[in-house]
Design an enzyme around this catalytic site. Structure first.
Site, short mmCIF file in Angstrom:
data_model
loop_
_atom_site.label_atom_id
_atom_site.label_comp_id
_atom_site.label_asym_id
_atom_site.label_seq_id
_atom_site.Cartn_x
_atom_site.Cartn_y
_atom_site.Cartn_z
N GLU A 87 0.82 -1.20 0.00
CA GLU A 87 0.00 0.00 0.00
C GLU A 87 0.86 1.25 0.00
OE1 GLU A 87 -3.52 -1.86 2.85
OE2 GLU A 87 -2.15 -0.37 3.64
N CYS A 100 3.02 8.43 2.01
CA CYS A 100 3.46 7.42 2.97
C CYS A 100 3.77 6.14 2.19
CB CYS A 100 2.37 7.18 4.00
SG CYS A 100 2.87 5.98 5.23
N CYS A 107 6.01 -7.63 7.29
CA CYS A 107 7.01 -7.11 8.23
C CYS A 107 7.36 -8.22 9.21
CB CYS A 107 6.45 -5.91 8.99
SG CYS A 107 7.66 -5.17 10.11
N CYS A 111 5.09 -6.85 15.88
CA CYS A 111 4.35 -6.07 16.89
C CYS A 111 2.92 -6.60 16.92
CB CYS A 111 4.38 -4.58 16.54
SG CYS A 111 6.06 -3.96 16.32
N CYS A 114 -0.33 -4.92 15.43
CA CYS A 114 -0.23 -4.39 14.07
C CYS A 114 -0.64 -5.47 13.06
CB CYS A 114 1.20 -3.94 13.80
SG CYS A 114 1.54 -3.61 12.07
N SER A 210 8.90 4.68 16.39
CA SER A 210 7.63 4.18 16.92
C SER A 210 7.90 3.61 18.30
CB SER A 210 7.06 3.10 16.00
OG SER A 210 6.80 3.66 14.73
N HIS A 212 5.79 3.71 21.57
CA HIS A 212 4.62 3.03 22.15
C HIS A 212 4.73 2.66 23.63
CE1 HIS A 212 3.51 2.97 18.03
NE2 HIS A 212 4.23 1.93 17.68
N ASN A 286 -6.80 2.03 16.16
CA ASN A 286 -8.03 1.32 15.77
C ASN A 286 -7.98 -0.11 16.31
OD1 ASN A 286 -8.90 3.50 14.18
ND2 ASN A 286 -7.63 2.79 12.48
N CYS A 329 -10.14 -3.26 7.69
CA CYS A 329 -8.79 -3.84 7.60
C CYS A 329 -7.82 -2.99 8.38
CB CYS A 329 -8.40 -4.03 6.14
SG CYS A 329 -7.06 -3.04 5.57
S1 SF4 Z 1 4.17 -1.73 13.82
FE1 SF4 Z 1 5.79 -3.29 14.01
S2 SF4 Z 1 5.03 -5.09 12.86
FE2 SF4 Z 1 3.80 -3.28 12.21
S3 SF4 Z 1 4.84 -2.55 10.32
FE3 SF4 Z 1 5.64 -1.33 12.10
S4 SF4 Z 1 7.49 -2.48 12.74
FE4 SF4 Z 1 6.29 -3.87 11.43
#
Ligand code: SF4
Length: 341
Positions: A87, A100, A107, A111, A114, A210, A212, A286, A329
């Protein structure tokens, strides 16, 4: 057959070695400055256009293009030559147009909250597959009389796990598509060696981490790579990046109800972000199938934001872009892709 944007200038020269030298510049400018298909390069002889159309093929086959936010957000789903799908999201704002971009199909970072992570790793994208996402989005923006100004490598995948191809794509965006390094943001879940490599590169791009969670116990749970690169190592790499590049650092924080949205979480985040002068972007999460949690309700998002502000942190709540595109989704895949600068 080489893909259109996987061919670098030397390879294009080799491909056109039977042509006058100026043809290389014409084709290169056609691809990168004028964003043309070979068939549209009418200054070339027809026979050469035909040859380039078959020898420099596009890598992205459009499956769907969905718009939302009154046409301001366009989400592209592309099929690659091996049937993988990725995407790209194009977001128009009053003062800028951001793309983006995905860096991997799937991936490997796992995580748990995700959707991309849950689906697992498929493969790295090539440099050309990354660059072509920007080119195709730029053509779409141009059709609306807008110009792409910002790139965030925040789509599917972990860009620093596909370092070489990602960085080559960043250089192509800067050198050939003419995007400013200060308008390119590389996002990472916290791959410390990758951040250190970035610090040695010639282009000072923005870094988005990222985060979190700002304690190792919780972050180990939310972001498994934290076990390998814990928070102390991550902050040291971020600090060295800032020293080397003098660019902006931001922390992304997906707010999960009852998990990382309390006063203690805010205090830990503030203590972590303050010495790095990091800007914090809060992402209302979400719900994700397969992850039994939900995003923090709006009042909790505001309270968390206000607490961070009281603690002296610059904070933004990201506006959800594209949330009405495909509500079923996505989730952080959706969020990751659409909630950007
Ligand atoms: S949040 Fe984690 S699993 Fe999802 S795309 Fe980013 S690095 Fe990969």
């Amino acid at each position: 057959m080489p893909a259109r944007y996987d061919v670098d200038r030397d390879a294009l020269e080799a491909l056109l070695d039977d042509q006058p030298a100026y043809r290389v510049r014409q084709v290169w400018d056609g691809l990168y400055k004028r964003l043309l298909e070979p068939a549209q390069m009418t200054e070339l002889p027809k026979s050469l256009r035909d040859r380039l159309s078959s020898e420099l093929q596009s890598t992205l086959d459009l499956v769907t293009e969905r718009t939302s936010d009154g046409g301001e957000t366009v989400k592209f789903l592309w099929r690659l030559h091996d049937d993988r799908t990725i995407e790209t999201v194009l977001m128009a704002y009053r003062d800028r147009v951001t793309v983006c971009v995905s860096s991997q199909a799937g991936c490997a970072m796992g995580c748990g909250f995700c959707a991309t992570g849950q689906a697992g790793f498929e493969r790295h994208l090539t440099t050309g597959e990354i660059v072509e996402q920007v080119v195709r989005s730029s053509v779409r923006a141009k059709d609306a009389n807008r110009r792409v100004s910002n790139i965030v490598l925040m789509g599917m995948g972990e860009p620093l796990a596909n370092y070489d191809n990602t960085w080559a794509a960043v250089e192509r965006m800067h050198d050939d598509l003419g995007l400013s390094a200060r308008h390119i943001t590389v996002s990472t879940i916290g791959i410390v060696p990758g951040i250190r490599r970035l610090a040695g590169e010639r282009l000072p791009v923005n870094l988005a981490v990222s985060l979190h969670a700002a304690n190792d116990d919780l972050r180990d749970e939310l972001v498994p790579i934290n076990k390998r690169y814990p928070l102390t190592a991550l902050s040291a790499a971020c600090r060295d990046y800032l020293t080397a590049k003098k660019r902006r650092l931001s922390f992304e924080w997906a707010l999960i109800d009852g998990v990382n949205d309390g006063r203690r979480d805010a205090a830990e985040l503030a203590a972590y972000a303050r010495p790095l002068r990091a800007h914090v972007n809060l992402i209302p999460l979400n719900p994700t199938p397969g992850w039994p949690t939900r995003g923090t309700p709006a009042a909790g998002v505001r309270a968390f934001r206000d607490r961070l502000t009281e603690l002296g942190i610059n904070v933004t709540v990201r506006r959800t872009r594209g949330s009405d595109i495909d509500a079923a989704c996505g989730q952080l895949r959706e969020t990751h892709v659409t909630l950007t600068n």
